[in-house]
Scaffold this active site. Structure first.
Site, PDB file in Angstrom:
ATOM      1  N   TYR A   1      23.711  37.059  36.211  1.00 58.83           N
ATOM      2  CA  TYR A   1      22.485  36.273  36.361  1.00 58.83           C
ATOM      3  C   TYR A   1      21.319  37.145  36.814  1.00 58.83           C
ATOM      4  O   TYR A   1      21.503  38.316  37.183  1.00 58.83           O
ATOM      5  CB  TYR A   1      22.715  35.112  37.336  1.00 58.83           C
ATOM      6  CG  TYR A   1      22.743  35.505  38.811  1.00 58.83           C
ATOM      7  CD1 TYR A   1      23.814  36.208  39.352  1.00 58.83           C
ATOM      8  CD2 TYR A   1      21.689  35.179  39.663  1.00 58.83           C
ATOM      9  CE1 TYR A   1      23.830  36.557  40.700  1.00 58.83           C
ATOM     10  CE2 TYR A   1      21.699  35.522  41.015  1.00 58.83           C
ATOM     11  CZ  TYR A   1      22.780  36.213  41.524  1.00 58.83           C
ATOM     12  OH  TYR A   1      22.795  36.567  42.845  1.00 58.83           O
TER      13      TYR A   1
ATOM     14  N   LYS B   1      25.168  42.168  38.880  1.00 62.84           N
ATOM     15  CA  LYS B   1      24.656  40.900  39.416  1.00 62.84           C
ATOM     16  C   LYS B   1      25.512  39.764  38.845  1.00 62.84           C
ATOM     17  O   LYS B   1      25.097  39.019  37.943  1.00 62.84           O
ATOM     18  CB  LYS B   1      23.161  40.743  39.097  1.00 62.84           C
ATOM     19  CG  LYS B   1      22.467  39.777  40.047  1.00 62.84           C
ATOM     20  CD  LYS B   1      20.973  39.970  40.035  1.00 62.84           C
ATOM     21  CE  LYS B   1      20.225  38.889  40.805  1.00 62.84           C
ATOM     22  NZ  LYS B   1      20.569  38.745  42.206  1.00 62.84           N
TER      23      LYS B   1
ATOM     24  N   ARG C   1      17.966  45.323  34.272  1.00 64.14           N
ATOM     25  CA  ARG C   1      19.155  45.120  35.115  1.00 64.14           C
ATOM     26  C   ARG C   1      20.110  44.121  34.468  1.00 64.14           C
ATOM     27  O   ARG C   1      21.331  44.295  34.512  1.00 64.14           O
ATOM     28  CB  ARG C   1      18.742  44.663  36.518  1.00 64.14           C
ATOM     29  CG  ARG C   1      19.947  44.540  37.459  1.00 64.14           C
ATOM     30  CD  ARG C   1      19.531  44.235  38.882  1.00 64.14           C
ATOM     31  NE  ARG C   1      18.859  42.953  38.985  1.00 64.14           N
ATOM     32  CZ  ARG C   1      18.236  42.510  40.083  1.00 64.14           C
ATOM     33  NH1 ARG C   1      18.201  43.264  41.168  1.00 64.14           N
ATOM     34  NH2 ARG C   1      17.654  41.328  40.099  1.00 64.14           N
TER      35      ARG C   1
ATOM     36  N   LEU D   1      23.444  45.960  45.273  1.00 63.23           N
ATOM     37  CA  LEU D   1      22.689  45.584  44.076  1.00 63.23           C
ATOM     38  C   LEU D   1      21.422  46.441  43.988  1.00 63.23           C
ATOM     39  O   LEU D   1      20.703  46.557  44.986  1.00 63.23           O
ATOM     40  CB  LEU D   1      22.306  44.098  44.152  1.00 63.23           C
ATOM     41  CG  LEU D   1      21.673  43.581  42.868  1.00 63.23           C
ATOM     42  CD1 LEU D   1      22.741  43.297  41.824  1.00 63.23           C
ATOM     43  CD2 LEU D   1      20.841  42.340  43.125  1.00 63.23           C
TER      44      LEU D   1
ATOM     45  N   HIS E   1      42.992  34.831  31.123  1.00 63.06           N
ATOM     46  CA  HIS E   1      42.142  35.820  31.793  1.00 63.06           C
ATOM     47  C   HIS E   1      41.496  36.789  30.799  1.00 63.06           C
ATOM     48  O   HIS E   1      40.334  37.134  30.935  1.00 63.06           O
ATOM     49  CB  HIS E   1      42.958  36.615  32.815  1.00 63.06           C
ATOM     50  CG  HIS E   1      43.266  35.842  34.064  1.00 63.06           C
ATOM     51  ND1 HIS E   1      44.075  34.727  34.076  1.00 63.06           N
ATOM     52  CD2 HIS E   1      42.869  36.021  35.346  1.00 63.06           C
ATOM     53  CE1 HIS E   1      44.158  34.255  35.305  1.00 63.06           C
ATOM     54  NE2 HIS E   1      43.432  35.019  36.104  1.00 63.06           N
TER      55      HIS E   1
ATOM     56  N   GLU F   1      23.736  46.227  52.615  1.00 65.43           N
ATOM     57  CA  GLU F   1      22.671  45.308  52.199  1.00 65.43           C
ATOM     58  C   GLU F   1      22.928  43.955  52.851  1.00 65.43           C
ATOM     59  O   GLU F   1      23.853  43.801  53.635  1.00 65.43           O
ATOM     60  CB  GLU F   1      22.598  45.190  50.667  1.00 65.43           C
ATOM     61  CG  GLU F   1      23.849  44.617  50.009  1.00 65.43           C
ATOM     62  CD  GLU F   1      23.691  44.387  48.495  1.00 65.43           C
ATOM     63  OE1 GLU F   1      22.555  44.301  47.987  1.00 65.43           O
ATOM     64  OE2 GLU F   1      24.741  44.276  47.836  1.00 65.43           O
TER      65      GLU F   1
ATOM     66  N   ARG G   1      42.483  28.534  28.590  1.00 61.83           N
ATOM     67  CA  ARG G   1      42.254  29.360  29.774  1.00 61.83           C
ATOM     68  C   ARG G   1      43.178  30.566  29.736  1.00 61.83           C
ATOM     69  O   ARG G   1      44.406  30.415  29.783  1.00 61.83           O
ATOM     70  CB  ARG G   1      42.503  28.552  31.052  1.00 61.83           C
ATOM     71  CG  ARG G   1      42.220  29.356  32.319  1.00 61.83           C
ATOM     72  CD  ARG G   1      42.498  28.563  33.586  1.00 61.83           C
ATOM     73  NE  ARG G   1      42.265  29.396  34.770  1.00 61.83           N
ATOM     74  CZ  ARG G   1      43.162  30.261  35.269  1.00 61.83           C
ATOM     75  NH1 ARG G   1      44.364  30.373  34.719  1.00 61.83           N
ATOM     76  NH2 ARG G   1      42.866  30.988  36.339  1.00 61.83           N
TER      77      ARG G   1
HETATM   78  N1  PDD Z   1      19.529  37.847  45.125  1.00 61.16           N
HETATM   79  N2  PDD Z   1      21.337  42.199  47.032  1.00 61.16           N
HETATM   80  C1  PDD Z   1      21.952  41.058  46.699  1.00 61.16           C
HETATM   81  C2  PDD Z   1      23.405  40.926  46.979  1.00 61.16           C
HETATM   82  C3  PDD Z   1      21.217  40.003  46.103  1.00 61.16           C
HETATM   83  O1  PDD Z   1      21.844  38.861  45.763  1.00 61.16           O
HETATM   84  C4  PDD Z   1      19.821  40.161  45.897  1.00 61.16           C
HETATM   85  C5  PDD Z   1      18.964  39.085  45.291  1.00 61.16           C
HETATM   86  C6  PDD Z   1      19.224  41.379  46.257  1.00 61.16           C
HETATM   87  C7  PDD Z   1      17.745  41.646  46.039  1.00 61.16           C
HETATM   88  O2  PDD Z   1      17.470  41.884  44.673  1.00 61.16           O
HETATM   89  P1  PDD Z   1      16.054  41.550  44.032  1.00 61.16           P
HETATM   90  O3  PDD Z   1      15.037  42.264  44.833  1.00 61.16           O
HETATM   91  O4  PDD Z   1      16.148  42.080  42.643  1.00 61.16           O
HETATM   92  O5  PDD Z   1      15.840  40.053  44.101  1.00 61.16           O
HETATM   93  C8  PDD Z   1      20.012  42.374  46.820  1.00 61.16           C
HETATM   94  C9  PDD Z   1      18.845  36.773  44.438  1.00 61.16           C
HETATM   95  C10 PDD Z   1      17.427  36.545  44.870  1.00 61.16           C
HETATM   96  C11 PDD Z   1      19.711  35.535  44.490  1.00 61.16           C
HETATM   97  O6  PDD Z   1      20.922  35.703  44.383  1.00 61.16           O
HETATM   98  O7  PDD Z   1      19.188  34.412  44.590  1.00 61.16           O
END
Ligand code: PDD
Length: 287
Positions: free
Chosen positions: A32, A147, A51, A203, A102, A179, A100
């Protein structure tokens, strides 16, 4: 009424549904993006699409749309939702399978979904008093650079933070702060802005990259380096960055007061540079 996009068509969000055999529903098999929109303009769209392409390649889903098609679909989604400031969410899953299993099913067509929600204006810089964060062991997997929609650890960690009266969890892996549960991490120490280098432990945030770019362009001393737990607690400033929360100063970490309990001077400088970028995109002078 909120308008969404699902597999080629725009429709009211409440009418959008996917079959239960979708691998996103059964396996969390998808990726996403969350993209902020200011005055109807998608912020840093190219970086988000890049990304997205990397995340799709990492889980071996062929990108279902070209960059130009993503752009026109997302722009139409934004214009069909009236609010000037929005947060666009998009998701691609491996699609609907007959049974289903994997292993990747043959001939599966990815499910493409996007929606948009109004984004409330952030508080006045002068009124931002700082957030509380708590540290927790990083219980996530080893490919946090993807992501992925599979967010159960992040959901659990964010909830643990909220249960502790905090806004965010800062995650500690093998003695290092990597993070937040849904944000990237920065510290300031002796005037130096520091963030952990990109690696599979975090991320590659689009907001993070913008902060690095702004630091380089405005002579803010900066380096990428691992941040030990001890360095985190002795930082002069701590910030968390994300597309939806922008740059949030942390003033209380567990029981430790950071930055004398108020947002620090380097944050103030950076948030004003960040607001300038947003103003430029609102005027149509930047992306
Ligand atoms: N999340 N690290 C993680 C684990 C994240 O889920 C996010 C953002 C970031 C920051 O990334 P960016 O600057 O590209 O938004 C770092 C989004 C906002 C979410 O899951 O809603």
């Amino acid at each position: 009424m909120s308008i969404a996009f699902l597999n080629g068509a725009f429709l009211p969000l409440q009418d959008a549904s996917v079959p239960v055999m979708d691998r996103g529903f059964l396996f969390g098999d998808g990726v996403y993006e969350v993209i902020p929109v200011y005055a109807g303009k998608l912020f840093r769209l190219d970086q988000h699409l890049k990304r997205l392409g990397n995340s799709l390649a990492a889980i071996r889903i062929e990108n279902p749309l070209s960059s130009a098609d993503w752009q026109s679909m997302l722009n139409e989604l934004v214009s069909r939702n009236a609010e000037p400031d929005q947060a666009v969410y998009l998701q691609v899953t491996r699609g609907v399978a007959a049974k289903r299993d994997h292993a990747f099913p043959p001939d599966c067509k990815p499910t493409v979904f996007a929606m948009s929600a109004a984004m409330p204006p952030p508080a006045d810089i002068d009124k931002i008093s700082g957030a509380t964060a708590v540290t927790f062991p990083d219980i996530r997997w080893k490919l946090c650079n993807i992501k992925a929609i599979t967010l159960l650890p992040n959901v659990m960690l964010r909830q643990q933070a909220i249960d502790a009266g905090a806004a965010e969890a800062i995650l500690i892996r093998e003695g290092y702060a990597v993070e937040g549960a849904a944000s990237n991490l920065f510290i300031v120490k002796d005037g130096m802005l520091i963030t952990p280098p990109n690696s599979p432990t975090l991320l590659p945030g689009v907001t993070r990259d913008l902060i690095i770019e702004l630091a380089a362009n405005h002579a803010v001393a900066f380096r990428e380096a691992d941040i030990s737990e001890a360095e985190l607690f002795s930082a002069d400033e701590i910030w968390l960055s994300s597309s939806t929360r922008e740059i949030s100063p942390v003033t209380l970490l567990d029981e430790t007061v950071i930055s004398h309990g108020k947002p620090g001077p380097v944050w103030k400088h950076m948030i004003s540079l960040y607001q300038d970028c947003k103003s430029a995109i609102r005027r149509g002078e930047a992306d």
